[in-house]
Design a protein around this motif. Structure first.
Motif, PDB file in Angstrom:
ATOM      1  N   ASP A  46      38.843  43.538  50.221  1.00  0.00           N
ATOM      2  CA  ASP A  46      39.221  42.868  50.942  1.00  0.00           C
ATOM      3  C   ASP A  46      39.353  43.065  52.151  1.00  0.00           C
ATOM      4  O   ASP A  46      38.644  41.653  53.202  1.00  0.00           O
ATOM      5  CB  ASP A  46      40.657  42.299  50.513  1.00  0.00           C
ATOM      6  N   GLY A  72      32.504  33.706  46.911  1.00  0.00           N
ATOM      7  CA  GLY A  72      33.772  32.677  45.851  1.00  0.00           C
ATOM      8  C   GLY A  72      33.775  33.623  44.737  1.00  0.00           C
ATOM      9  O   GLY A  72      34.626  34.385  44.309  1.00  0.00           O
ATOM     10  N   LEU A  73      33.102  34.452  44.304  1.00  0.00           N
ATOM     11  CA  LEU A  73      32.765  35.032  43.348  1.00  0.00           C
ATOM     12  C   LEU A  73      33.548  36.742  43.659  1.00  0.00           C
ATOM     13  O   LEU A  73      34.937  36.569  42.755  1.00  0.00           O
ATOM     14  CB  LEU A  73      32.085  35.084  42.441  1.00  0.00           C
ATOM     15  N   LYS A  75      35.955  36.494  46.389  1.00  0.00           N
ATOM     16  CA  LYS A  75      36.925  36.755  46.047  1.00  0.00           C
ATOM     17  C   LYS A  75      38.129  35.927  44.873  1.00  0.00           C
ATOM     18  O   LYS A  75      39.193  36.817  45.067  1.00  0.00           O
ATOM     19  CB  LYS A  75      37.170  35.470  47.024  1.00  0.00           C
ATOM     20  N   GLU A  76      37.149  35.732  43.695  1.00  0.00           N
ATOM     21  CA  GLU A  76      38.245  35.729  42.644  1.00  0.00           C
ATOM     22  C   GLU A  76      38.336  36.877  42.173  1.00  0.00           C
ATOM     23  O   GLU A  76      39.655  37.288  41.395  1.00  0.00           O
ATOM     24  CB  GLU A  76      36.956  34.636  41.671  1.00  0.00           C
ATOM     25  N   ILE A  77      37.461  37.947  41.958  1.00  0.00           N
ATOM     26  CA  ILE A  77      37.468  39.342  41.679  1.00  0.00           C
ATOM     27  C   ILE A  77      38.537  40.063  42.397  1.00  0.00           C
ATOM     28  O   ILE A  77      39.159  40.590  41.447  1.00  0.00           O
ATOM     29  CB  ILE A  77      35.896  39.967  41.002  1.00  0.00           C
ATOM     30  N   SER A  79      41.060  38.371  43.909  1.00  0.00           N
ATOM     31  CA  SER A  79      42.419  37.661  43.641  1.00  0.00           C
ATOM     32  C   SER A  79      42.567  38.645  41.534  1.00  0.00           C
ATOM     33  O   SER A  79      43.979  38.882  41.736  1.00  0.00           O
ATOM     34  CB  SER A  79      41.817  36.637  43.285  1.00  0.00           C
ATOM     35  N   GLU A  80      41.728  38.526  41.075  1.00  0.00           N
ATOM     36  CA  GLU A  80      42.163  38.957  39.948  1.00  0.00           C
ATOM     37  C   GLU A  80      42.276  40.491  39.999  1.00  0.00           C
ATOM     38  O   GLU A  80      43.384  40.915  39.365  1.00  0.00           O
ATOM     39  CB  GLU A  80      41.052  39.332  38.826  1.00  0.00           C
ATOM     40  N   LYS A  95      38.004  46.148  39.453  1.00  0.00           N
ATOM     41  CA  LYS A  95      37.470  45.021  40.055  1.00  0.00           C
ATOM     42  C   LYS A  95      37.405  45.346  41.216  1.00  0.00           C
ATOM     43  O   LYS A  95      36.378  44.546  41.465  1.00  0.00           O
ATOM     44  CB  LYS A  95      38.679  44.332  39.975  1.00  0.00           C
TER      45      LYS A  95
END
Length: 133
Positions: A46, A72-73, A75-77, A79-80, A95
């Motif tokens: 990150d 965006g994708l 960042k989503e991954i 977060s997961e 991930k």
């Protein structure tokens, strides 16, 4: 040639990060070691993604719509991955690496768009950091 150099830079960033991870000490607490390692891996990836985005801002590198979607994708991954770190550390690490893979075209675009003089300065900073580790 430039793509190969950038690819090597991205790979070297990941290697330096992993070396830093292995050499860093993790605070002893009631936390499961696998969870602590998973959190650290996710955090390092990150931070590297955020550092590249800061470079894009600093040098005014514009990204197209496709790369914005990748950001965006990724960042989503990530977060997961953060949310999985406590319960499924192996999945969290997978991930995080998936996020790095999705983010790679963004990193290549940003790093190839930086002026050559700045690339040299950044490489020197990387070497200095690596030497301190």
């Amino acid at each position: 040639m430039v793509r190969k150099t950038i690819g090597l830079a991205v790979v070297s960033l990941l290697i330096v990060s992993l070396v830093a991870l292995m050499s860093s000490t993790i605070a002893v607490s009631a936390v499961n070691p696998e969870n602590a390692v998973a959190k650290k891996v996710v955090e390092i990836i990150d931070r590297k993604m955020n550092a590249i985005l800061r470079l894009a801002d600093k040098y005014g590198v514009e990204v197209n719509e496709t790369l914005e979607e990748n950001i965006g994708l990724a960042k989503e991954i990530i977060s997961e991955a953060y949310s999985l770190a406590n319960e499924k550390p192996g999945e969290a690490i997978r991930k995080a690496f998936e996020a790095a893979k999705v983010f790679r075209p963004v990193a290549i675009h940003v790093l190839t768009s930086i002026p050559e003089s700045e690339k040299l300065r950044l490489r020197m900073e990387q070497l200095e950091k690596a030497r301190r580790i």
